[in-house]
Design an enzyme around this catalytic site. Structure first.
Site, PDB file in Angstrom:
ATOM      1  N   THR A 132       0.854  -1.333   0.049  1.00 41.16           N
ATOM      2  CA  THR A 132       0.137   0.116  -0.013  1.00 41.16           C
ATOM      3  C   THR A 132       0.884   1.246  -0.044  1.00 41.16           C
ATOM      4  O   THR A 132       1.923   1.237   0.344  1.00 41.16           O
ATOM      5  CB  THR A 132      -0.963  -0.105   1.250  1.00 41.16           C
ATOM      6  OG1 THR A 132      -1.514   1.292   1.232  1.00 41.16           O
ATOM      7  CG2 THR A 132      -0.083  -0.189   2.628  1.00 41.16           C
ATOM      8  N   ASP A 133       0.169   2.456  -0.484  1.00 43.23           N
ATOM      9  CA  ASP A 133       1.080   3.577  -0.456  1.00 43.23           C
ATOM     10  C   ASP A 133       1.090   4.228   1.057  1.00 43.23           C
ATOM     11  O   ASP A 133       1.925   5.111   1.249  1.00 43.23           O
ATOM     12  CB  ASP A 133       0.148   4.664  -1.222  1.00 43.23           C
ATOM     13  CG  ASP A 133      -1.219   4.930  -1.093  1.00 43.23           C
ATOM     14  OD1 ASP A 133      -1.667   4.380  -0.106  1.00 43.23           O
ATOM     15  OD2 ASP A 133      -1.750   5.725  -1.672  1.00 43.23           O
ATOM     16  N   GLU A 134       0.284   3.624   1.891  1.00 45.92           N
ATOM     17  CA  GLU A 134       0.188   4.029   3.316  1.00 45.92           C
ATOM     18  C   GLU A 134       1.661   3.868   4.105  1.00 45.92           C
ATOM     19  O   GLU A 134       1.681   4.539   5.159  1.00 45.92           O
ATOM     20  CB  GLU A 134      -0.941   3.487   4.231  1.00 45.92           C
ATOM     21  CG  GLU A 134      -2.150   3.674   3.356  1.00 45.92           C
ATOM     22  CD  GLU A 134      -3.211   3.522   4.625  1.00 45.92           C
ATOM     23  OE1 GLU A 134      -3.245   3.399   5.857  1.00 45.92           O
ATOM     24  OE2 GLU A 134      -4.623   3.555   3.932  1.00 45.92           O
ATOM     25  N   TYR A 158      -1.943  -0.394  10.846  1.00 43.79           N
ATOM     26  CA  TYR A 158      -2.141  -1.049   9.718  1.00 43.79           C
ATOM     27  C   TYR A 158      -0.975  -0.714   8.815  1.00 43.79           C
ATOM     28  O   TYR A 158      -0.309  -1.679   8.155  1.00 43.79           O
ATOM     29  CB  TYR A 158      -3.533  -0.656   9.073  1.00 43.79           C
ATOM     30  CG  TYR A 158      -3.382  -0.806   7.488  1.00 43.79           C
ATOM     31  CD1 TYR A 158      -3.201  -2.371   7.092  1.00 43.79           C
ATOM     32  CD2 TYR A 158      -3.411   0.083   6.289  1.00 43.79           C
ATOM     33  CE1 TYR A 158      -3.467  -2.792   5.773  1.00 43.79           C
ATOM     34  CE2 TYR A 158      -3.452  -0.161   5.145  1.00 43.79           C
ATOM     35  CZ  TYR A 158      -3.181  -1.600   4.754  1.00 43.79           C
ATOM     36  OH  TYR A 158      -3.312  -1.825   3.374  1.00 43.79           O
ATOM     37  N   LYS A 162       2.136  -3.229   7.412  1.00 43.69           N
ATOM     38  CA  LYS A 162       2.437  -3.516   5.948  1.00 43.69           C
ATOM     39  C   LYS A 162       3.764  -3.148   5.735  1.00 43.69           C
ATOM     40  O   LYS A 162       4.603  -3.729   4.869  1.00 43.69           O
ATOM     41  CB  LYS A 162       1.224  -2.732   5.166  1.00 43.69           C
ATOM     42  CG  LYS A 162      -0.237  -2.986   4.893  1.00 43.69           C
ATOM     43  CD  LYS A 162      -0.093  -4.371   4.492  1.00 43.69           C
ATOM     44  CE  LYS A 162      -0.111  -4.453   2.959  1.00 43.69           C
ATOM     45  NZ  LYS A 162      -0.438  -5.775   2.503  1.00 43.69           N
TER      46      LYS A 162
HETATM   47  P1  NAD Z   1      -9.709  -7.446   2.223  1.00 50.24           P
HETATM   48  O1  NAD Z   1      -9.524  -7.100   3.760  1.00 50.24           O
HETATM   49  O2  NAD Z   1     -10.760  -7.044   1.167  1.00 50.24           O
HETATM   50  O3  NAD Z   1      -9.193  -8.787   1.729  1.00 50.24           O
HETATM   51  C1  NAD Z   1      -8.130  -9.706   2.763  1.00 50.24           C
HETATM   52  C2  NAD Z   1      -8.374 -10.974   2.329  1.00 50.24           C
HETATM   53  O4  NAD Z   1      -7.292 -11.788   3.185  1.00 50.24           O
HETATM   54  C3  NAD Z   1      -9.590 -11.473   3.031  1.00 50.24           C
HETATM   55  O5  NAD Z   1     -10.276 -12.453   1.994  1.00 50.24           O
HETATM   56  C4  NAD Z   1      -9.194 -12.454   4.206  1.00 50.24           C
HETATM   57  O6  NAD Z   1     -10.286 -13.452   4.636  1.00 50.24           O
HETATM   58  C5  NAD Z   1      -7.871 -12.862   3.961  1.00 50.24           C
HETATM   59  N1  NAD Z   1      -6.995 -13.097   4.843  1.00 50.24           N
HETATM   60  C6  NAD Z   1      -7.010 -12.240   6.113  1.00 50.24           C
HETATM   61  N2  NAD Z   1      -5.871 -12.806   6.781  1.00 50.24           N
HETATM   62  C7  NAD Z   1      -5.449 -14.074   6.321  1.00 50.24           C
HETATM   63  C8  NAD Z   1      -4.638 -14.994   6.715  1.00 50.24           C
HETATM   64  N3  NAD Z   1      -3.879 -14.941   7.786  1.00 50.24           N
HETATM   65  N4  NAD Z   1      -4.355 -16.143   5.956  1.00 50.24           N
HETATM   66  C9  NAD Z   1      -5.061 -16.140   4.563  1.00 50.24           C
HETATM   67  N5  NAD Z   1      -6.111 -15.106   4.197  1.00 50.24           N
HETATM   68  C10 NAD Z   1      -6.054 -14.148   4.995  1.00 50.24           C
HETATM   69  O7  NAD Z   1      -8.376  -6.592   1.643  1.00 50.24           O
HETATM   70  P2  NAD Z   1      -8.160  -5.860   0.250  1.00 50.24           P
HETATM   71  O8  NAD Z   1      -8.691  -4.428   0.196  1.00 50.24           O
HETATM   72  O9  NAD Z   1      -8.668  -7.035  -1.054  1.00 50.24           O
HETATM   73  O10 NAD Z   1      -6.584  -5.672   0.206  1.00 50.24           O
HETATM   74  C11 NAD Z   1      -5.936  -6.821  -0.430  1.00 50.24           C
HETATM   75  C12 NAD Z   1      -4.417  -6.304  -0.258  1.00 50.24           C
HETATM   76  O11 NAD Z   1      -4.131  -5.267  -0.848  1.00 50.24           O
HETATM   77  C13 NAD Z   1      -3.954  -6.167   1.281  1.00 50.24           C
HETATM   78  O12 NAD Z   1      -2.682  -6.571   1.250  1.00 50.24           O
HETATM   79  C14 NAD Z   1      -4.068  -4.633   1.235  1.00 50.24           C
HETATM   80  O13 NAD Z   1      -2.964  -4.314   2.195  1.00 50.24           O
HETATM   81  C15 NAD Z   1      -3.648  -4.077   0.116  1.00 50.24           C
HETATM   82  N6  NAD Z   1      -4.021  -2.861  -0.615  1.00 50.24           N
HETATM   83  C16 NAD Z   1      -5.562  -2.584  -0.415  1.00 50.24           C
HETATM   84  C17 NAD Z   1      -5.999  -1.471  -0.894  1.00 50.24           C
HETATM   85  C18 NAD Z   1      -7.304  -0.982  -0.912  1.00 50.24           C
HETATM   86  O14 NAD Z   1      -7.615   0.114  -1.141  1.00 50.24           O
HETATM   87  N7  NAD Z   1      -8.201  -1.730  -0.509  1.00 50.24           N
HETATM   88  C19 NAD Z   1      -4.744  -0.616  -1.525  1.00 50.24           C
HETATM   89  C20 NAD Z   1      -3.410  -0.813  -1.580  1.00 50.24           C
HETATM   90  C21 NAD Z   1      -3.078  -1.970  -1.140  1.00 50.24           C
HETATM   91  O1  DAU Z   2      -4.251   3.819   0.473  1.00 54.17           O
HETATM   92  C1  DAU Z   2      -4.319   2.474   0.208  1.00 54.17           C
HETATM   93  C2  DAU Z   2      -5.210   1.927   1.415  1.00 54.17           C
HETATM   94  O2  DAU Z   2      -6.645   2.716   1.308  1.00 54.17           O
HETATM   95  C3  DAU Z   2      -5.289   0.661   1.698  1.00 54.17           C
HETATM   96  O3  DAU Z   2      -3.823   0.029   1.896  1.00 54.17           O
HETATM   97  C4  DAU Z   2      -6.309   0.273   2.776  1.00 54.17           C
HETATM   98  O4  DAU Z   2      -6.271  -1.257   2.937  1.00 54.17           O
HETATM   99  C5  DAU Z   2      -7.540   0.737   2.520  1.00 54.17           C
HETATM  100  O5  DAU Z   2      -8.348   0.509   3.585  1.00 54.17           O
HETATM  101  C6  DAU Z   2      -7.449   2.276   2.199  1.00 54.17           C
HETATM  102  O6  DAU Z   2      -7.143   2.914   3.584  1.00 54.17           O
HETATM  103  P1  DAU Z   2      -8.016   4.492   3.642  1.00 54.17           P
HETATM  104  O7  DAU Z   2      -7.900   4.361   5.298  1.00 54.17           O
HETATM  105  O8  DAU Z   2      -7.435   5.595   3.003  1.00 54.17           O
HETATM  106  O9  DAU Z   2      -9.228   3.732   3.381  1.00 54.17           O
HETATM  107  P2  DAU Z   2     -11.072   3.976   4.164  1.00 54.17           P
HETATM  108  O10 DAU Z   2     -11.754   3.745   2.905  1.00 54.17           O
HETATM  109  O11 DAU Z   2     -11.066   3.620   5.279  1.00 54.17           O
HETATM  110  O12 DAU Z   2     -10.843   5.694   4.408  1.00 54.17           O
HETATM  111  C7  DAU Z   2     -10.776   6.673   3.168  1.00 54.17           C
HETATM  112  C8  DAU Z   2     -10.949   8.033   3.347  1.00 54.17           C
HETATM  113  O13 DAU Z   2     -12.115   8.444   4.051  1.00 54.17           O
HETATM  114  C9  DAU Z   2      -9.870   8.106   4.797  1.00 54.17           C
HETATM  115  O14 DAU Z   2      -9.531   9.666   4.826  1.00 54.17           O
HETATM  116  C10 DAU Z   2     -10.946   8.010   5.858  1.00 54.17           C
HETATM  117  C11 DAU Z   2     -12.214   8.588   5.639  1.00 54.17           C
HETATM  118  N1  DAU Z   2     -13.455   8.042   6.035  1.00 54.17           N
HETATM  119  C12 DAU Z   2     -13.487   6.730   6.080  1.00 54.17           C
HETATM  120  C13 DAU Z   2     -14.749   5.930   6.538  1.00 54.17           C
HETATM  121  C14 DAU Z   2     -14.729   4.484   6.676  1.00 54.17           C
HETATM  122  C15 DAU Z   2     -14.471   8.744   6.566  1.00 54.17           C
HETATM  123  O15 DAU Z   2     -14.495  10.074   6.539  1.00 54.17           O
HETATM  124  N2  DAU Z   2     -15.606   7.863   6.842  1.00 54.17           N
HETATM  125  C16 DAU Z   2     -15.706   6.856   7.021  1.00 54.17           C
HETATM  126  O16 DAU Z   2     -16.677   6.276   7.720  1.00 54.17           O
END
Ligand code: NAD
Ligand code: DAU
Length: 352
Positions: A132-134, A158, A162
């Site tokens: 992730t970019d975080e 988180y 990562k």
């Molecule tokens: P998600 O939370 O929707 O899915 C995570 C999946 O991993 C789930 O199916 C869960 O059951 C599985 N899991 C959790 N712990 C596990 C374990 N110990 N063993 C096997 N499976 C396990 O997450 P996502 O949003 O699909 O993100 C996927 C990946 O991409 C993550 O590594 C996250 O950090 C990264 N990522 C997410 C975003 C985003 O915006 N969602 C952006 C950048 C990177």
């Molecule tokens: O940047 C990549 C990341 O983006 C991933 O690595 C994470 O897995 C993914 O969850 C996401 O993180 P964020 O914290 O940016 O996403 P989230 O959807 O939780 O929140 C997006 C923005 O919106 C953040 O600034 C918080 C805000 N927010 C979120 C929720 C859930 C609100 O204002 N209200 C809310 O109820």
């Protein structure tokens, strides 16, 4: 054959479904099925001859090693993680366990497997770690977007977990020669995202006439990427990325949270007008800010674009419309994944 971990979650399932539908790869999907993983998402491919689901933990070295030995994949894509920042603030333990210890155990299984490969198999093998970019921390308004050379400055439990996993992956390459690739992506949105993250939460709440919670002043900025574009970027890096390198992936779509929520309301007003003729925007509610809330993320995606020729297909405008239409047409999926534990989470986080 690719071993995908976390393929029942949001991004992993989009990757797996497309890979199987377009006949590009055979997939084994190893997923622990936490609250974020759902087999309902994968129903359309569940009986497919090129697809196998295995219920298990990336931290289970014995299970992972036996899967690797039996199926001999040429690649592993590690999506599995605890991924929600707010949950990491309430309870970081699972994040340390899966994202750090789990990745460590997975790397150890991979190390054993890699050593057993012959020279040709070793040349083909890749371990792609999805991050992730975080990990780069937060940006001020006028800072340049994150590039691959930005220092790691993670701010949430988180992000720190990562970042630690990225460092482990890097070390397993430098020390043991595992051919790794790491991708650091910005915020994803699209089909099958669990309604705890901003975009699906707002759509779900709006359709149920519930408050639309905006943390703090709502002027935090995220760089949004449609999930299918992310999946294509991952495949591009897997096939053409340079071993040991990291690639930033982003949509060039910096938006404030307030803008995102207002846009969703405007589209819903058009596609599903409220019976009382009022706008969904009426439901917007400013709530207490997230602890340690990062102000701005933005990705410089020049490296993947110039070196590997990847570019996102969707703009925010096209992607958000597609996403909202998908949620309107798939209320059955949404209802099937919402359990009592989801309601408990909403009560804990939003106090209602
Ligand atoms: P998600 O939370 O929707 O899915 C995570 C999946 O991993 C789930 O199916 C869960 O059951 C599985 N899991 C959790 N712990 C596990 C374990 N110990 N063993 C096997 N499976 C396990 O997450 P996502 O949003 O699909 O993100 C996927 C990946 O991409 C993550 O590594 C996250 O950090 C990264 N990522 C997410 C975003 C985003 O915006 N969602 C952006 C950048 C990177
Ligand atoms: O940047 C990549 C990341 O983006 C991933 O690595 C994470 O897995 C993914 O969850 C996401 O993180 P964020 O914290 O940016 O996403 P989230 O959807 O939780 O929140 C997006 C923005 O919106 C953040 O600034 C918080 C805000 N927010 C979120 C929720 C859930 C609100 O204002 N209200 C809310 O109820």
């Amino acid at each position: 054959m690719i071993l995908v971990t976390g393929g029942a979650g949001f991004i992993g399932s989009n990757f797996v479904i497309h890979a199987i539908k377009y006949g590009r790869h055979k997939i084994i999907n190893l997923d622990k099925l936490t609250y974020a993983g759902n087999l309902e998402t994968l129903r359309s491919i569940s009986g497919h001859e090129n697809y196998l689901f295995v219920h298990g933990d990336i931290g289970d070295e014995k299970l992972v090693s036996s899967l690797l030995e039996k199926h001999r994949p040429y690649a592993i894509i590690n999506f599995a993680a605890e991924s929600h920042v707010d949950r990491s603030i309430h309870g970081p333990r699972d994040f340390i366990q899966t994202n750090i210890v789990g990745t460590f155990n997975l790397l150890e299984s991979v190390r054993g497997y890699y050593q057993s490969l012959d020279t040709h198999e070793k040349m083909q093998f890749r371990f792609l770690h999805v991050s992730t970019d975080e990990v780069y921390g937060t940006l001020e308004k006028n800072d340049p977007p994150f590039s691959e050379s930005n220092p790691y400055e993670p701010n949430s439990p988180y992000a720190a977990s990562k970042a630690a996993s990225d460092h482990l992956v890097r070390a397993w390459h430098h020390t043991y020669g595992i051919p790794v690739l790491t991708t650091n992506c910005s915020n994803n949105y699209g089909p099958y995202q669990f309604p705890e993250k901003l975009i699906p939460l707002i759509i779900h709440n709006a359709l149920n006439h519930k408050p639309l919670p905006i943390y703090g002043d709502g002027l935090q900025v995220r760089d949004w990427l449609y999930v299918e574009d992310h999946c294509e970027a991952i495949e591009t890096v897997l096939l053409n990325g340079k071993i040991g390198e990291t690639y930033n992936i982003g949509g060039n779509n910096e938006k404030t949270n307030l803008f995102v929520v207002e846009t969703i309301c405007q589209i819903l007003d058009r596609l599903m007008p409220r019976q009382d003729q009022k706008s969904y925007a009426e439901l917007i509610t400013f709530v207490k800010d997230r602890l340690g809330h990062d102000r701005r993320y933005a990705i410089n995606a020049k490296k993947i674009s110039l070196e590997l020729g990847w570019k996102p297909k969707e703009t925010f405008e096209t992607g958000i419309e597609k996403t909202i239409r998908w949620y309107l047409e798939n209320s059955v999926w949404v209802n099937s994944i919402l359990s009592g534990s989801y309601r408990e989470w909403v009560a804990k986080q939003y106090g209602h």
